[in-house]
Design a protein around this motif. Structure first.
Motif, short mmCIF file in Angstrom:
data_model
loop_
_atom_site.label_atom_id
_atom_site.label_comp_id
_atom_site.label_asym_id
_atom_site.label_seq_id
_atom_site.Cartn_x
_atom_site.Cartn_y
_atom_site.Cartn_z
N LEU A 127 52.41 33.36 41.86
CA LEU A 127 52.11 31.97 42.17
C LEU A 127 50.62 31.85 42.44
N GLN A 128 49.97 30.95 41.72
CA GLN A 128 48.55 30.73 41.93
C GLN A 128 48.36 29.79 43.11
N VAL A 129 47.58 30.25 44.08
CA VAL A 129 47.33 29.47 45.30
C VAL A 129 45.90 28.95 45.26
N ASN A 130 45.74 27.67 45.55
CA ASN A 130 44.40 27.09 45.66
C ASN A 130 43.87 27.43 47.04
N ILE A 131 43.41 28.67 47.18
CA ILE A 131 43.13 29.24 48.49
C ILE A 131 41.89 28.65 49.13
N SER A 132 40.97 28.09 48.33
CA SER A 132 39.76 27.48 48.87
C SER A 132 39.84 25.96 48.92
N ASP A 133 41.02 25.41 48.61
CA ASP A 133 41.23 23.96 48.65
C ASP A 133 40.21 23.20 47.82
N GLU A 134 39.97 23.69 46.60
CA GLU A 134 39.03 23.03 45.71
C GLU A 134 39.77 22.02 44.83
N THR A 135 39.27 20.81 44.79
CA THR A 135 39.93 19.77 44.00
C THR A 135 39.89 20.07 42.51
N SER A 136 38.92 20.87 42.07
CA SER A 136 38.79 21.18 40.65
C SER A 136 39.64 22.36 40.22
N LYS A 137 40.27 23.04 41.17
CA LYS A 137 41.02 24.25 40.86
C LYS A 137 42.52 23.99 40.80
N SER A 138 43.18 24.73 39.92
CA SER A 138 44.64 24.72 39.89
C SER A 138 45.16 25.53 41.07
N GLY A 139 46.44 25.37 41.33
CA GLY A 139 47.05 26.18 42.38
C GLY A 139 47.84 25.36 43.37
N VAL A 140 48.88 25.98 43.89
CA VAL A 140 49.70 25.35 44.91
C VAL A 140 48.99 25.49 46.27
N ILE A 166 41.86 32.38 42.77
CA ILE A 166 40.48 32.45 42.29
C ILE A 166 39.64 31.68 43.31
N PRO A 167 39.15 32.33 44.35
CA PRO A 167 38.41 31.61 45.39
C PRO A 167 37.10 31.03 44.88
N ALA A 168 36.55 30.12 45.66
CA ALA A 168 35.23 29.60 45.36
C ALA A 168 34.22 30.74 45.38
N PRO A 169 33.25 30.75 44.47
CA PRO A 169 32.28 31.84 44.43
C PRO A 169 31.49 31.95 45.74
N ALA A 170 31.20 33.19 46.10
CA ALA A 170 30.38 33.46 47.29
C ALA A 170 29.65 34.77 47.07
N ASP A 171 28.43 34.85 47.56
CA ASP A 171 27.63 36.07 47.40
C ASP A 171 27.77 37.02 48.58
#
Length: 235
Positions: A127-140, A166-171
């Motif tokens: 199950l793909q989770v929208n773990i970073s709560d990004e509106t542009s990303k798929s995921g539950v 697929i979290p939001a990119p971070a360095d």
């Protein structure tokens, strides 16, 4: 990419995974390498297979199906569908892949289960989770995750294996680890709630954040650029 460069880059990716597992105090076989081969030619996949790689991830259905025809003689390749999944693609995905990492809707899950051929084992799904709560990303969402997991586990031709993100990119390494830790905790919660399910998979970590993902328990890491070089953006 030449034969020599591919052999070097694949070996380097394997060494990187081994080092990350060792640094995390985990067993050498605790995570496996999923080679993301989208936009790359079948010949390159064939060479990676010759070098011992077996798991390949594809995002684009028609491209993947064409490669599968060309590589049909390699009957031990394990094909993973890792891209967004629409209703009109479910039949081909159900019939031609061993894994789906991007499941986030009950409707899609039901179609995959109904369309999975009887002569194939149940389709492994994450199950793909929208773990970073990004509106542009798929995921539950995390809030909706338990109900979707319960629905999928009731579908006879699917086998729920775990979670993908697929979290939001971070360095910063600490910033990278935060969403991976949330996904790990979400899987732990599901295991407590559904102990009979045998959930065993955290599909997380890519070329830029593999080490952070391994520190937080990834069991499959999806590497494309690190193995095959830069993606062809025109594809």
């Amino acid at each position: 990419m030449t034969d020599l460069v591919l052999s070097d880059s694949l070996a380097a990716a394997r060494r990187r995974l081994e080092a990350a597992l060792a640094d995390a105090g985990r067993a050498p076989d605790a995570a496996r390498l999923l080679a993301v081969s989208k936009t790359k030619p079948a010949a390159m996949i064939r060479e990676a297979h010759r070098l011992g790689q077996r798991d390949f991830g594809e995002n684009y259905l028609q491209e993947a199906l064409d490669k599968q025809v060309e590589l049909a003689d390699l009957d031990d390749i394990v094909w993973h569908f890792i891209g967004p999944l629409q209703s009109n693609k479910t039949r081909d995905v159900a019939g031609h892949f061993a894994w789906v990492h991007s499941l986030d809707r009950e409707k899609i899950a039901r179609r995959l289960s109904e369309q999975r051929p009887d002569d194939l084992p149940p389709l492994n799904v994450c199950l793909q989770v929208n773990i970073s709560d990004e509106t542009s990303k798929s995921g539950v969402s995390l809030a909706e995750l338990p109900s979707l997991a319960e629905a999928v586990m009731a579908m006879p031709r699917l086998r729920l294996r775990g979670l993908m993100a697929i979290p939001a990119p971070a360095d910063d390494p600490i910033a990278q680890r935060t969403p991976f830790a949330r996904l790990r905790e979400a899987l732990a919660t599901l295991r407590q709630r559904f102990p009979e399910a045998g959930l065993d998979t955290l599909s997380m970590g890519m070329s830029g954040d593999l080490e952070a993902a391994i520190q937080e328990g990834a069991t499959q890491v999806r590497l494309g650029t690190a193995i095959f070089g830069a993606r062809d953006r025109s594809a």
